[in-house]
Design a protein around this motif. Structure first.
Motif, PDB file in Angstrom:
ATOM      1  N   ASP A   1      12.796  -1.359   2.097  1.00 52.05           N
ATOM      2  CA  ASP A   1      13.278  -2.014   1.029  1.00 52.05           C
ATOM      3  C   ASP A   1      12.904  -3.531   1.016  1.00 52.05           C
ATOM      4  N   THR A   2      12.430  -4.027   2.252  1.00 52.55           N
ATOM      5  CA  THR A   2      12.072  -5.416   2.213  1.00 52.55           C
ATOM      6  C   THR A   2      10.747  -5.677   2.694  1.00 52.55           C
ATOM      7  N   THR A   3       9.850  -4.535   2.719  1.00 49.20           N
ATOM      8  CA  THR A   3       8.545  -4.484   2.927  1.00 49.20           C
ATOM      9  C   THR A   3       7.600  -3.829   1.864  1.00 49.20           C
ATOM     10  N   GLY A   4       6.748  -4.633   1.288  1.00 50.02           N
ATOM     11  CA  GLY A   4       5.813  -3.994   0.582  1.00 50.02           C
ATOM     12  C   GLY A   4       4.407  -4.035   1.117  1.00 50.02           C
ATOM     13  N   PHE A   5       3.518  -3.232   0.402  1.00 52.08           N
ATOM     14  CA  PHE A   5       2.153  -3.338   0.997  1.00 52.08           C
ATOM     15  C   PHE A   5       1.164  -3.009  -0.329  1.00 52.08           C
ATOM     16  N   TYR A   6      -0.243  -3.381  -0.099  1.00 49.89           N
ATOM     17  CA  TYR A   6      -1.244  -3.227  -0.680  1.00 49.89           C
ATOM     18  C   TYR A   6      -2.372  -2.701   0.210  1.00 49.89           C
ATOM     19  N   GLU A   7      -3.080  -1.564  -0.287  1.00 45.10           N
ATOM     20  CA  GLU A   7      -4.394  -1.102   0.558  1.00 45.10           C
ATOM     21  C   GLU A   7      -5.446  -1.501  -0.728  1.00 45.10           C
ATOM     22  N   ILE A   8      -6.332  -2.340  -0.259  1.00 42.94           N
ATOM     23  CA  ILE A   8      -7.411  -2.803  -1.062  1.00 42.94           C
ATOM     24  C   ILE A   8      -8.534  -2.276  -0.759  1.00 42.94           C
TER      25      ILE A   8
ATOM     26  N   ILE B   1       3.774  -7.378   2.899  1.00 42.59           N
ATOM     27  CA  ILE B   1       4.464  -8.398   2.464  1.00 42.59           C
ATOM     28  C   ILE B   1       6.027  -8.257   2.815  1.00 42.59           C
ATOM     29  N   THR B   2       6.665  -9.203   3.526  1.00 43.79           N
ATOM     30  CA  THR B   2       7.823  -9.205   3.491  1.00 43.79           C
ATOM     31  C   THR B   2       8.739  -9.969   2.605  1.00 43.79           C
ATOM     32  N   LEU B   3       9.999  -9.527   2.246  1.00 46.65           N
ATOM     33  CA  LEU B   3      10.868 -10.011   1.166  1.00 46.65           C
ATOM     34  C   LEU B   3      12.038 -10.528   1.643  1.00 46.65           C
ATOM     35  N   THR B   4      12.470 -11.239   1.105  1.00 48.34           N
ATOM     36  CA  THR B   4      13.816 -12.121   1.420  1.00 48.34           C
ATOM     37  C   THR B   4      14.994 -11.019   1.058  1.00 48.34           C
TER      38      THR B   4
END
Lengths: 320, 543
Positions: free
Chosen positions: B100-107, B160-163
């Motif tokens: 819920d508070t961590t997103g990702f991108y694979e480039i 990315i870490t979200l608040t």
């Protein structure tokens, strides 16, 4: 009064005029509705971002502090940094100034070269067919509007006849002598447009002053002495009528700069007028302040030169 | 003597003018690098008209369309968008949430900067962290409310870490943010103040084209790069792209007709679309709109705080006439809903447009407790603001006023210059706000900005606990079906309470020479047919 003192007084007046223009410009820009931060940033920025932007531009300082800082920088030749482009204002202006000078001085030269003979023709044929035609031309010219004239010229000579390019100051990808040719071909229509707008007032003024000169006693005396009419017209009357026309040239420079804003927009000409238009839309205060300072200096210097030339041509002026 | 002096003076002026002009003369370019001819692309130049100069070469700050069009060819985005409003791959090939508070991108692993440095996840993480820290005045930073930090966990993966949980942020940051080279931007200091003007060595970029020459006020020349993996075949088509500046749209159109330019980047005024469609040698492409035109009613005004009054106003405008007459049929109804048809997954056709019915408006005003005078007018008057720089809104504002008068409601129009309009909007100095939102690509983000009490574009000043709750629920819901259901419920509430009066989505029309083909259109004026993939795919039609 000696000529040196006369020059000194005129220069002093010019400096005061520039300082006055700088102050008025500074205050007027601050009175403008709107907020530079809003004009630059995305409307959905946070209050913190907006406050940070205002601090970055120095707009959070009291007005008097901003003004004194600006004057302090200005006397050191520093006109500040563009809000939007983050580069020195001097660089922004210098990129565009040559084009505006080329455009306005060419138009001024053409106005003089066409305007004086037309005014002379009208005055020397007072109330006759040629005079009426010139008057119609002059009055029509005064009522023309730059964008309309510009679009018509572009449509006819740019699109239909393809004699001249549609916009810009030169073609991309040309260099050397070819580049100068390209500059000239791009210059024709904007100069023609600006000249058509300015010519009317010039012709009518020249006509009026010449008619007045032709009624003077010295003209009657010359006629009585049997001086040939052509000599009376050109050597006596036109020479004297040129004095008020000289003043008009100085004044016209200011109008030309105003007209250049619209002309440069319609013809996509990369001059300072268009830079002003874009800076207004972005409320880029430093660029606007720098541009108006430059214009004030240009107009003041032009008038100064006119005054000095006038003083040189007519010694009575020095005592005024 | 005087003549002699005059000649000297004229000579001096001419010499000064020639010198000044020479300073403007462009330098002849270096011979093209070897290998250019074997690249597979053409030797053609695509010339594109734009209306303003590039203000800022730093894509993290830039806010004008010209900036966007040019810098988009230089700095990639992680994500793009399709005609159905869903996000699509660009630099990122995969994206989503770890929790819920961590997103990702694979480039992608095959991109390089123009100076030969590889484009890695480190550049992506650096860009995001720098934007969060330095807060540049751009849309990118506006998306980072719930962003805490980014980390490159490998050469190709960024996390990315979200608040707090935010189900939109991965796609929104990916769509709005460009990626910049860390090795160029980091040494320059704050990304909020870096002019990125190319300096002596030129620009370091990673798009299909590299900016090589700037003639301020005149043109921007970009040259093809040899390897751009995002386009078919790996080589962009046109050898070079030139953006030329035409501040006046009429001149711009004449330049297209005369063949001086090949494409007009900005969308055409509605009145010019038909004329250009019928002009030989010119084609007009339709671009899906991603925004909407709307009116919002300032609920800080006691009259407008009444739902009946807002409904009365909503039923007093003839939306169909506005779309047919002012927009010449180039706009579609959204059913008076902020969930537009273009967002096909979210669109709810059970929400229908406010019917133009002045009699119903009168009835609603009476229900709200107002009594009309002898002339049929109710004792209310509302001030509607709009920007005079927006010719379409300027026209329909008059129709809105006329319709309201039919219903006995007085509307005073206050069209102002754009900066004044923005300042008045920011200060809430209006009864009715009329304007356009250009890109509303994500429903949850859009609703949060428009209808939450601290939303930056909450021009109605609405604070409805039920609506707030729905928006926050949708933001924290990662199940798409559930999220769509919540958003439809929220849209129904906005519609019924008239928290926003969405009038239409305007489709956009862009013109190009029929000598060129292969453009790939994407929604919104910012992308349209001048997006990097489209330009790199364009080719000249052979006769």
């Amino acid at each position: 009064m000696s000529y040196a003192l006369f020059v000194l007084r005129r220069v002093g007046r010019g400096v005061f005029t520039i300082l006055f223009a700088v102050t008025v410009t500074f205050l007027l820009l601050r009175l403008l509705p709107g907020d530079p931060a809003l004009a630059i940033a995305s409307p959905n920025m946070t209050d913190e971002t907006r406050a940070a932007l205002l601090t970055q531009y120095g707009l959070d300082q009291p007005l008097i502090v901003q003004y004194l800082l600006y004057l302090g920088q200005m006397v050191q030749g520093n006109l500040g940094t563009s809000f939007t482009q983050s580069i020195p204002v001097v660089d922004v202006l210098m990129q565009r100034l040559p084009w505006t000078l080329l455009l306005t001085l060419s138009a001024l030269l053409l106005t003089i070269v066409i305007g004086i003979p037309l005014g002379v023709i009208a005055a020397s044929h007072k109330n006759r067919f040629l005079d009426r035609m010139v008057q119609v031309f002059g009055v029509t010219g005064q009522s023309l509007f730059v964008p309309s004239v510009g679009i018509v010229l572009l449509f006819v000579f740019g699109l239909n006849l393809r004699w001249f390019p549609i916009g810009g100051a030169y073609d991309d990808g040309v260099y050397g002598l070819e580049w100068y040719g390209s500059v000239l071909s791009h210059l024709v229509l904007p100069v023609l447009s600006l000249t058509l707008i300015q010519l009317g007032s010039y012709v009518l003024t020249m006509r009026a002053t010449l008619i007045e000169a032709l009624g003077e006693d010295y003209i009657t005396l010359a006629k009585a002495k049997g001086v040939p009419p052509r000599t009376i017209l050109w050597k006596h009357a036109v020479r004297n009528a040129m004095l008020p026309a000289t003043t008009l040239i100085g004044l016209q420079l200011g109008f030309l700069v105003g007209g250049a804003v619209l002309t440069e927009t319609v013809f996509a000409y990369p001059g300072i007028g268009r830079g002003i238009y874009e800076a207004v839309t972005q409320l880029d205060f430093p660029v606007l302040q720098g541009a108006f300072l430059l214009l004030a200096v240009t107009v003041v210097v032009a008038n100064l030169i006119t005054d000095l030339a006038y003083g040189f041509l007519d010694p009575r002026v020095k005592t005024a | 003597m005087t003549t002699h002096k005059t000649r000297i003076a004229i000579g001096a002026i001419a010499a000064a003018a020639a010198l000044a002009l020479t300073a403007c003369a462009p330098q002849a370019p270096e011979p093209a690098a070897s290998g250019d001819a074997s690249s597979g692309g053409s030797s053609d130049t695509l010339t594109i008209a734009t209306t303003t100069d590039v203000v800022n070469y730093n894509p993290l700050i830039g806010n004008s369309r010209s900036d966007y069009w040019v810098t988009n060819l230089m700095y990639p985005h992680l994500l793009s968008i399709g005609d159905d409003g869903s996000k699509s791959a660009e630099l990122a090939v995969d994206w989503g949430y770890v929790d819920d508070t961590t997103g990702f991108y694979e480039i992608r692993d095959d991109m390089t900067w123009s100076d030969g440095e590889p484009l890695t996840a480190e550049d992506v993480a650096y860009t995001m962290n720098a934007v969060k820290q330095d807060a540049p005045a751009g849309t990118f930073y506006g998306q980072m409310a719930n962003f805490e930090s980014a980390e490159a966990v490998s050469d190709t993966r960024v996390e990315i870490t979200l608040t707090q949980p935010d189900s939109s942020i991965v796609e929104e940051i990916g769509f709005w943010g460009n990626v910049v080279p860390q090795h160029v931007f980091e040494p320059a200091g704050s990304v909020a103040e870096f002019a990125n003007d190319g300096g002596e060595d030129g620009w370091v970029s990673a798009g299909p084209y590299r900016l090589t020459s700037v003639q301020v006020g005149q043109s921007y020349t970009l040259e093809r790069v040899e390897n751009y993996p995002l386009v078919e075949g790996g080589t962009p088509g046109p050898a070079s792209v030139i953006y030329r500046v035409f501040p006046d749209v009429n001149t711009e159109i004449l330049a297209l007709q005369s063949g001086e330019v090949d494409v007009i980047a900005n969308s055409l005024p509605p009145a010019q679309v038909e004329q250009l469609r019928n002009t030989d040698g010119i084609e007009v492409a339709e671009v899906t709109g991603l925004g909407y035109a709307h009116m919002t009613y300032n609920m800080q005004n006691p009259d407008l705080a009444k739902t009946e009054v807002r409904r009365a106003l909503a039923h007093a405008a003839d939306y169909e006439a506005i779309r047919d007459v002012v927009l010449q049929g180039q706009a579609v109804s959204t059913g008076s809903s902020p969930l537009m048809p273009v967002l096909s997954k979210y669109y709810d056709d059970s929400i229908t447009e406010y019917e133009y019915d002045p009699e119903l408006s009168r009835q609603l005003m009476e229900d709200a407790g107002y009594t009309a005078d002898a002339s049929g007018m109710f004792p209310v008057s509302f001030r509607l603001i709009y920007s005079l720089q927006d010719p379409v809104t300027s026209q329909w504002a008059q129709l809105v006023k006329d319709g309201a008068a039919e219903a006995g409601i007085t509307i005073e129009l206050q069209g102002t210059e754009r900066n004044t309009y923005l300042a008045m909007t920011n200060e809430g100095d209006y009864d009715i706000y009329a304007g356009n939102f250009a890109i509303m690509d994500d429903p949850v983000t859009n609703f949060a900005l428009s209808y939450l009490p601290d939303g930056a574009i909450n021009y109605t000043y609405v604070d409805d606990p039920a609506l707030n709750d729905l928006i926050l629920q949708a933001s924290a819901t990662f199940d798409e079906e559930e999220k769509i259901a919540i958003m439809r419920e929220a849209a129904q509430l906005v519609h019924d309470e008239v928290y926003d009066n969405v009038m239409y989505t305007q489709n956009l029309f862009v013109a190009h020479s029929s000598d060129w083909a292969g453009f790939i259109s994407k929604p919104s004026e910012l992308l349209s047919i001048v997006n990097p993939i489209s330009i790199a795919s364009a080719y000249k039609v052979t006769e």
